[in-house]
Design a protein around this motif. Structure first.
Motif, PDB file in Angstrom:
ATOM      1  N   LEU A 146      -1.180  -3.726  -6.680  1.00 25.94           N
ATOM      2  CA  LEU A 146      -0.791  -2.324  -6.598  1.00 25.94           C
ATOM      3  C   LEU A 146      -1.983  -1.449  -6.199  1.00 25.94           C
ATOM      4  O   LEU A 146      -1.861  -0.578  -5.333  1.00 25.94           O
ATOM      5  CB  LEU A 146      -0.224  -1.878  -7.942  1.00 25.94           C
ATOM      6  CG  LEU A 146       0.501  -0.555  -8.006  1.00 25.94           C
ATOM      7  CD1 LEU A 146       1.701  -0.552  -7.073  1.00 25.94           C
ATOM      8  CD2 LEU A 146       0.965  -0.295  -9.426  1.00 25.94           C
ATOM      9  N   VAL A 147      -3.123  -1.709  -6.786  1.00 27.00           N
ATOM     10  CA  VAL A 147      -4.336  -0.954  -6.453  1.00 27.00           C
ATOM     11  C   VAL A 147      -4.706  -1.173  -4.985  1.00 27.00           C
ATOM     12  O   VAL A 147      -5.049  -0.222  -4.270  1.00 27.00           O
ATOM     13  CB  VAL A 147      -5.505  -1.335  -7.390  1.00 27.00           C
ATOM     14  CG1 VAL A 147      -6.827  -0.797  -6.880  1.00 27.00           C
ATOM     15  CG2 VAL A 147      -5.230  -0.834  -8.803  1.00 27.00           C
ATOM     16  N   ALA A 148      -4.602  -2.400  -4.524  1.00 28.73           N
ATOM     17  CA  ALA A 148      -4.923  -2.695  -3.123  1.00 28.73           C
ATOM     18  C   ALA A 148      -3.994  -1.928  -2.183  1.00 28.73           C
ATOM     19  O   ALA A 148      -4.451  -1.379  -1.165  1.00 28.73           O
ATOM     20  CB  ALA A 148      -4.826  -4.197  -2.865  1.00 28.73           C
ATOM     21  N   LYS A 149      -2.712  -1.871  -2.516  1.00 33.97           N
ATOM     22  CA  LYS A 149      -1.766  -1.122  -1.688  1.00 33.97           C
ATOM     23  C   LYS A 149      -2.101   0.359  -1.683  1.00 33.97           C
ATOM     24  O   LYS A 149      -2.070   1.018  -0.639  1.00 33.97           O
ATOM     25  CB  LYS A 149      -0.331  -1.311  -2.204  1.00 33.97           C
ATOM     26  CG  LYS A 149       0.324  -2.605  -1.791  1.00 33.97           C
ATOM     27  CD  LYS A 149       1.724  -2.734  -2.365  1.00 33.97           C
ATOM     28  CE  LYS A 149       2.709  -1.843  -1.643  1.00 33.97           C
ATOM     29  NZ  LYS A 149       4.106  -2.092  -2.090  1.00 33.97           N
ATOM     30  N   MET A 150      -2.457   0.884  -2.848  1.00 38.11           N
ATOM     31  CA  MET A 150      -2.796   2.305  -2.933  1.00 38.11           C
ATOM     32  C   MET A 150      -4.074   2.610  -2.171  1.00 38.11           C
ATOM     33  O   MET A 150      -4.184   3.639  -1.502  1.00 38.11           O
ATOM     34  CB  MET A 150      -2.906   2.733  -4.395  1.00 38.11           C
ATOM     35  CG  MET A 150      -1.572   2.739  -5.126  1.00 38.11           C
ATOM     36  SD  MET A 150      -1.724   3.177  -6.865  1.00 38.11           S
ATOM     37  CE  MET A 150      -2.056   4.941  -6.723  1.00 38.11           C
ATOM     38  N   GLU A 151      -5.050   1.720  -2.254  1.00 37.00           N
ATOM     39  CA  GLU A 151      -6.319   1.938  -1.567  1.00 37.00           C
ATOM     40  C   GLU A 151      -6.173   1.867  -0.050  1.00 37.00           C
ATOM     41  O   GLU A 151      -6.961   2.458   0.682  1.00 37.00           O
ATOM     42  CB  GLU A 151      -7.365   0.936  -2.048  1.00 37.00           C
ATOM     43  CG  GLU A 151      -7.872   1.234  -3.443  1.00 37.00           C
ATOM     44  CD  GLU A 151      -8.874   0.212  -3.950  1.00 37.00           C
ATOM     45  OE1 GLU A 151      -8.923  -0.925  -3.417  1.00 37.00           O
ATOM     46  OE2 GLU A 151      -9.611   0.545  -4.894  1.00 37.00           O
ATOM     47  N   TYR A 180       1.373   4.824  -9.091  1.00 39.65           N
ATOM     48  CA  TYR A 180       0.473   5.219 -10.175  1.00 39.65           C
ATOM     49  C   TYR A 180       1.158   5.059 -11.525  1.00 39.65           C
ATOM     50  O   TYR A 180       0.577   4.517 -12.476  1.00 39.65           O
ATOM     51  CB  TYR A 180       0.010   6.662  -9.990  1.00 39.65           C
ATOM     52  CG  TYR A 180      -0.940   7.116 -11.071  1.00 39.65           C
ATOM     53  CD1 TYR A 180      -2.281   6.767 -11.022  1.00 39.65           C
ATOM     54  CD2 TYR A 180      -0.484   7.866 -12.154  1.00 39.65           C
ATOM     55  CE1 TYR A 180      -3.153   7.162 -12.020  1.00 39.65           C
ATOM     56  CE2 TYR A 180      -1.352   8.262 -13.158  1.00 39.65           C
ATOM     57  CZ  TYR A 180      -2.683   7.917 -13.089  1.00 39.65           C
ATOM     58  OH  TYR A 180      -3.531   8.298 -14.089  1.00 39.65           O
ATOM     59  N   SER A 181       2.408   5.491 -11.609  1.00 38.76           N
ATOM     60  CA  SER A 181       3.171   5.357 -12.849  1.00 38.76           C
ATOM     61  C   SER A 181       3.319   3.890 -13.249  1.00 38.76           C
ATOM     62  O   SER A 181       3.133   3.523 -14.412  1.00 38.76           O
ATOM     63  CB  SER A 181       4.553   5.995 -12.673  1.00 38.76           C
ATOM     64  OG  SER A 181       5.332   5.825 -13.826  1.00 38.76           O
ATOM     65  N   LYS A 182       3.637   3.054 -12.286  1.00 36.59           N
ATOM     66  CA  LYS A 182       3.758   1.618 -12.554  1.00 36.59           C
ATOM     67  C   LYS A 182       2.406   1.035 -12.959  1.00 36.59           C
ATOM     68  O   LYS A 182       2.325   0.200 -13.859  1.00 36.59           O
ATOM     69  CB  LYS A 182       4.303   0.888 -11.329  1.00 36.59           C
ATOM     70  CG  LYS A 182       4.554  -0.574 -11.563  1.00 36.59           C
ATOM     71  CD  LYS A 182       5.199  -1.246 -10.378  1.00 36.59           C
ATOM     72  CE  LYS A 182       5.449  -2.709 -10.705  1.00 36.59           C
ATOM     73  NZ  LYS A 182       6.079  -3.408  -9.585  1.00 36.59           N
ATOM     74  N   GLY A 183       1.339   1.506 -12.318  1.00 34.80           N
ATOM     75  CA  GLY A 183      -0.003   1.031 -12.645  1.00 34.80           C
ATOM     76  C   GLY A 183      -0.398   1.366 -14.070  1.00 34.80           C
ATOM     77  O   GLY A 183      -0.998   0.546 -14.769  1.00 34.80           O
ATOM     78  N   VAL A 184      -0.054   2.566 -14.515  1.00 32.74           N
ATOM     79  CA  VAL A 184      -0.348   2.964 -15.898  1.00 32.74           C
ATOM     80  C   VAL A 184       0.388   2.046 -16.864  1.00 32.74           C
ATOM     81  O   VAL A 184      -0.170   1.581 -17.860  1.00 32.74           O
ATOM     82  CB  VAL A 184       0.018   4.446 -16.143  1.00 32.74           C
ATOM     83  CG1 VAL A 184      -0.017   4.783 -17.621  1.00 32.74           C
ATOM     84  CG2 VAL A 184      -0.921   5.352 -15.377  1.00 32.74           C
ATOM     85  N   SER A 185       1.645   1.750 -16.557  1.00 36.24           N
ATOM     86  CA  SER A 185       2.434   0.853 -17.407  1.00 36.24           C
ATOM     87  C   SER A 185       1.822  -0.552 -17.450  1.00 36.24           C
ATOM     88  O   SER A 185       1.708  -1.164 -18.514  1.00 36.24           O
ATOM     89  CB  SER A 185       3.871   0.790 -16.892  1.00 36.24           C
ATOM     90  OG  SER A 185       4.630  -0.123 -17.636  1.00 36.24           O
ATOM     91  N   LEU A 186       1.415  -1.056 -16.292  1.00 36.02           N
ATOM     92  CA  LEU A 186       0.783  -2.381 -16.238  1.00 36.02           C
ATOM     93  C   LEU A 186      -0.533  -2.391 -17.007  1.00 36.02           C
ATOM     94  O   LEU A 186      -0.840  -3.345 -17.725  1.00 36.02           O
ATOM     95  CB  LEU A 186       0.549  -2.798 -14.784  1.00 36.02           C
ATOM     96  CG  LEU A 186       1.796  -3.179 -13.995  1.00 36.02           C
ATOM     97  CD1 LEU A 186       1.484  -3.255 -12.502  1.00 36.02           C
ATOM     98  CD2 LEU A 186       2.363  -4.499 -14.502  1.00 36.02           C
ATOM     99  N   TYR A 187      -1.316  -1.331 -16.872  1.00 29.06           N
ATOM    100  CA  TYR A 187      -2.576  -1.217 -17.598  1.00 29.06           C
ATOM    101  C   TYR A 187      -2.331  -1.262 -19.103  1.00 29.06           C
ATOM    102  O   TYR A 187      -3.045  -1.949 -19.841  1.00 29.06           O
ATOM    103  CB  TYR A 187      -3.297   0.074 -17.210  1.00 29.06           C
ATOM    104  CG  TYR A 187      -4.481   0.368 -18.105  1.00 29.06           C
ATOM    105  CD1 TYR A 187      -5.686  -0.288 -17.931  1.00 29.06           C
ATOM    106  CD2 TYR A 187      -4.368   1.272 -19.153  1.00 29.06           C
ATOM    107  CE1 TYR A 187      -6.760  -0.042 -18.765  1.00 29.06           C
ATOM    108  CE2 TYR A 187      -5.442   1.526 -19.996  1.00 29.06           C
ATOM    109  CZ  TYR A 187      -6.627   0.873 -19.796  1.00 29.06           C
ATOM    110  OH  TYR A 187      -7.689   1.110 -20.638  1.00 29.06           O
ATOM    111  N   GLN A 188      -1.326  -0.541 -19.555  1.00 29.47           N
ATOM    112  CA  GLN A 188      -1.011  -0.522 -20.985  1.00 29.47           C
ATOM    113  C   GLN A 188      -0.584  -1.904 -21.479  1.00 29.47           C
ATOM    114  O   GLN A 188      -0.940  -2.310 -22.588  1.00 29.47           O
ATOM    115  CB  GLN A 188       0.065   0.520 -21.278  1.00 29.47           C
ATOM    116  CG  GLN A 188      -0.442   1.939 -21.124  1.00 29.47           C
ATOM    117  CD  GLN A 188       0.654   2.992 -21.178  1.00 29.47           C
ATOM    118  OE1 GLN A 188       1.835   2.699 -21.004  1.00 29.47           O
ATOM    119  NE2 GLN A 188       0.251   4.231 -21.429  1.00 29.47           N
TER     120      GLN A 188
END
Length: 90
Positions: free
Chosen positions: A30-35, A48-56
């Motif tokens: 996800l980060v690679a796609k965003m970058e 970003y919302s999905k990333g926050v969920s994955l981080y948690q």
């Protein structure tokens, strides 16, 4: 008498590790796609919302692993185990 809780705990530990690894891989992708910068604003917000969920989820899995290590280190008093030191990325 069989110790089913130990077997269940081991199974849960393996599940937590697998969940962490899958969540971490998904987060990295996800980060690679965003970058790459090819997303619309709406797609970026969703990502970003999905990333926050994955981080948690990753954070929760790490906390469970720390608790398990503490329990294994001193099963009689896991609450008295020393916390892990923070690692600086310097």
């Amino acid at each position: 008498m069989a110790k089913t809780p130990d077997i269940q705990a081991t199974s849960q530990d393996a599940s937590a590790v697998a969940d962490f690894e899958q969540s971490m891989q998904a987060l990295e992708q996800l980060v690679a796609k965003m970058e790459a910068g090819d997303m619309t604003l709406e797609q970026s917000l969703d990502a970003y919302s999905k990333g926050v969920s994955l981080y948690q989820r990753c954070q929760s899995a790490l906390e469970q692993a720390e608790l398990r290590v503490r329990q294994l280190s001193d099963p009689a008093r896991p609450e008295q185990a020393n916390p892990f030191a923070d690692i600086d990325d310097d």
